[in-house]
Scaffold this motif. Structure first.
Motif, PDB file in Angstrom:
ATOM      1  N   VAL A 371       7.908 -41.791 -20.382  1.00  0.00           N
ATOM      2  CA  VAL A 371       6.717 -41.171 -20.969  1.00  0.00           C
ATOM      3  C   VAL A 371       7.035 -39.748 -21.423  1.00  0.00           C
ATOM      4  N   ILE A 372       7.931 -39.086 -20.709  1.00  0.00           N
ATOM      5  CA  ILE A 372       8.334 -37.727 -21.084  1.00  0.00           C
ATOM      6  C   ILE A 372       9.235 -37.767 -22.317  1.00  0.00           C
ATOM      7  N   HIS A 373      10.250 -38.631 -22.258  1.00  0.00           N
ATOM      8  CA  HIS A 373      11.159 -38.800 -23.395  1.00  0.00           C
ATOM      9  C   HIS A 373      11.924 -40.095 -23.191  1.00  0.00           C
ATOM     10  N   SER A 374      12.210 -40.798 -24.258  1.00  0.00           N
ATOM     11  CA  SER A 374      12.919 -42.064 -24.145  1.00  0.00           C
ATOM     12  C   SER A 374      14.298 -41.892 -23.511  1.00  0.00           C
ATOM     13  N   ASP A 375      14.929 -40.720 -23.713  1.00  0.00           N
ATOM     14  CA  ASP A 375      16.229 -40.465 -23.088  1.00  0.00           C
ATOM     15  C   ASP A 375      16.136 -40.460 -21.571  1.00  0.00           C
ATOM     16  N   PHE A 376      14.992 -40.019 -21.051  1.00  0.00           N
ATOM     17  CA  PHE A 376      14.816 -39.981 -19.601  1.00  0.00           C
ATOM     18  C   PHE A 376      14.859 -41.393 -19.010  1.00  0.00           C
ATOM     19  N   ILE A 381      18.729 -41.613 -13.718  1.00  0.00           N
ATOM     20  CA  ILE A 381      19.609 -41.612 -12.545  1.00  0.00           C
ATOM     21  C   ILE A 381      18.781 -41.781 -11.282  1.00  0.00           C
ATOM     22  N   LYS A 382      17.829 -40.883 -11.094  1.00  0.00           N
ATOM     23  CA  LYS A 382      16.975 -40.960  -9.913  1.00  0.00           C
ATOM     24  C   LYS A 382      15.739 -40.095 -10.114  1.00  0.00           C
ATOM     25  N   ALA A 383      14.756 -40.331  -9.256  1.00  0.00           N
ATOM     26  CA  ALA A 383      13.534 -39.520  -9.253  1.00  0.00           C
ATOM     27  C   ALA A 383      13.451 -38.797  -7.909  1.00  0.00           C
ATOM     28  N   GLU A 384      13.330 -37.489  -7.972  1.00  0.00           N
ATOM     29  CA  GLU A 384      13.099 -36.700  -6.771  1.00  0.00           C
ATOM     30  C   GLU A 384      11.599 -36.446  -6.699  1.00  0.00           C
ATOM     31  N   CYS A 385      10.958 -36.914  -5.626  1.00  0.00           N
ATOM     32  CA  CYS A 385       9.501 -36.855  -5.633  1.00  0.00           C
ATOM     33  C   CYS A 385       8.912 -36.616  -4.249  1.00  0.00           C
ATOM     34  N   PHE A 428      18.570 -37.420 -15.194  1.00  0.00           N
ATOM     35  CA  PHE A 428      19.013 -38.426 -16.152  1.00  0.00           C
ATOM     36  C   PHE A 428      20.302 -37.978 -16.817  1.00  0.00           C
ATOM     37  N   ASN A 429      20.985 -38.905 -17.417  1.00  0.00           N
ATOM     38  CA  ASN A 429      22.220 -38.611 -18.123  1.00  0.00           C
ATOM     39  C   ASN A 429      22.404 -39.638 -19.230  1.00  0.00           C
TER      40      ASN A 429
END
Length: 439
Positions: A371-376, A381-385, A428-429
């Motif tokens: 939703v933020i960007h298609s690259d994300f 890689i992971k979500a820190e939440c 992300f990468n």
């Protein structure tokens, strides 16, 4: 096949076999209370038919002169919709968005005080009034029904106030009759869609001798037809997963699969005294037709409150004069609409920005990142939440240090289902990109 699909032979009794009646658990004569507005956490029956998108719309519908455009202007804090005292003053649909009120978002903004602040928004569409015969083209019927098809949920505004200065299209006020009128027209429109889908399927079978109508298609279309002929919305049926998928595939333009919230427009006097002679009858009608959220409100009250602007002293005096517990229910409408569309949001928060990101319930971490960007999403890689509740409980200052010390800061992978109110940083990468990033 002709016998299977012959319309007009199903009775209301047979339709009831596939119809699930949900108790809305409303307090019919207490408009300002939360119990009036919601079905106490009951599952939203219309959401299962909805499009899985992050940008969904609620259409505001009803008969002419019931307060649709006035409500639209109040919800969106605009004046783009004409609200005159004559039928069909709205012709082309007006569209705007209204911020979703949320104390969690306010808390994060107060803590971080960033220069950029973005709440979640509910998109609303003000649609021209419908009259009896609209399914056959009466009034602005064809345009009205097409505009509803383009929305994802319905705010159904019903007039329950008497005012000789406000014309009623049927001369007198009778909300139950008006509910029957709207429901009948929507069901007739949907019946036409069903007939068209059946004809298309039968034509395809005739073209190919190796094909035949599936039993699932036959039984599903039978049940849909039964319900619509009995003026019962398709969303209120007790459908299994294959039937839901069949309806979504073959009948994507049905109106009665959309979630519906009933907004009862009262006079200011009735709203403040929390009584109206029509509310019990409306409540009974809604229960008999499958249930749904019912929110009594008053355009008259909301407009007077809105006209006071930000004058806190004047607002307090006005509300005190109206009576104990009386307050605006516009926030409740917005949050109920958002919920019925099966939407939620997560937060990103930092020195530069606090923002709500809308996702469909059930979104995975990579989908939420997209939703933020298609690259994300592509390079997830992971979500820190951390959940909002944990953040508020353990944090006394900006940053995540205290949350980490409490062991509440999590790292989640691709299968994580994002929860409403999560505060997330994505890593992300994308190999084709020069840089990797974090949000």
């Amino acid at each position: 096949a002709r016998a299977v699909f012959e319309l007009g032979r199903r009775t209301a009794r047979s339709a009831a076999r596939g119809h699930k009646k949900n108790d809305t658990s409303h307090e019919v004569n207490m408009p300002p209370k939360a119990a009036t507005a919601e079905s106490d956490g009951a599952e939203n029956s219309g959401a299962k038919f909805g499009r899985v998108k992050n940008n969904l719309k609620m259409g505001i519908v009803g008969l002419p002169n019931v307060g649709k455009s006035s409500l639209f202007n109040l919800l969106t804090k605009t004046s783009i919709a004409a609200s005159e005292n004559y039928p069909f003053c709205t012709i082309d649909p007006n569209e705007a968005r209204c911020p979703v009120p949320d104390e969690r978002y306010d808390y994060l903004c107060d803590m971080w005080k960033p220069p950029s602040q973005y709440p979640a928004y509910l998109h609303c569409v003000d649609i021209a009034g419908l009259i009896k015969g609209a399914s056959e083209g009466a009034g602005l019927g064809n345009a009205f029904l097409s505009n509803i098809c383009a929305t994802d949920g319905v705010f159904h505004v019903i007039r329950a106030f008497d005012d000789v200065d406000v014309v009623h299209v049927d001369d007198d006020v009778d909300p139950v009759r008006d509910l029957d009128t709207i429901t009948s027209e929507l069901c007739k429109k949907d019946l036409a869609e069903v007939k068209r889908a059946i004809a298309d399927e039968q034509r395809d079978v005739k073209k190919n001798p190796t094909m035949k109508l599936s039993q699932l298609f036959i039984t599903t279309m039978e049940r849909v037809t039964e319900m619509l002929e009995s003026n019962l919305a398709v969303r209120t049926g007790d459908w299994n997963t294959p039937e839901v998928e069949m309806i979504k595939e073959k009948l994507p333009n049905l109106i009665t699969t959309k979630p519906m919230i009933y907004l009862i427009n009262l006079s200011k006097k009735d709203f403040c005294r929390k009584k109206n002679k029509w509310l019990p009858k409306i409540h009974a009608w809604i229960k008999e037709h499958g249930g749904g959220a019912m929110i009594p409100f008053s355009c008259e009250f909301e407009q007077e409150l809105f006209d006071l602007g930000d004058d806190e002293a004047a607002i307090k005096a006005f509300l005190d004069e109206c009576g104990e517990g009386v307050k605006s229910v516009l926030p409740k409408m917005i949050t109920q609409g958002y919920r019925d569309l099966n939407l939620m949001y997560y937060f990103t928060a930092g020195e530069k920005e606090v923002r709500c990101w809308t996702v469909y319930k059930g979104a995975t971490a990579p989908q939420a990142a997209g939703v933020i960007h298609s690259d994300f999403e592509r390079g997830f890689i992971k979500a820190e939440c951390v959940s909002y509740d944990d953040f508020k409980q353990y944090t006394t200052r900006k940053g995540m240090a205290e949350v980490k010390e409490a062991g509440k800061y999590r790292q989640e992978g691709k299968t994580y289902i994002v929860q409403d109110g999560d505060i997330i940083h994505f890593q992300f990468n994308v190999s084709s990109a020069k840089n990797s990033g974090k949000k």
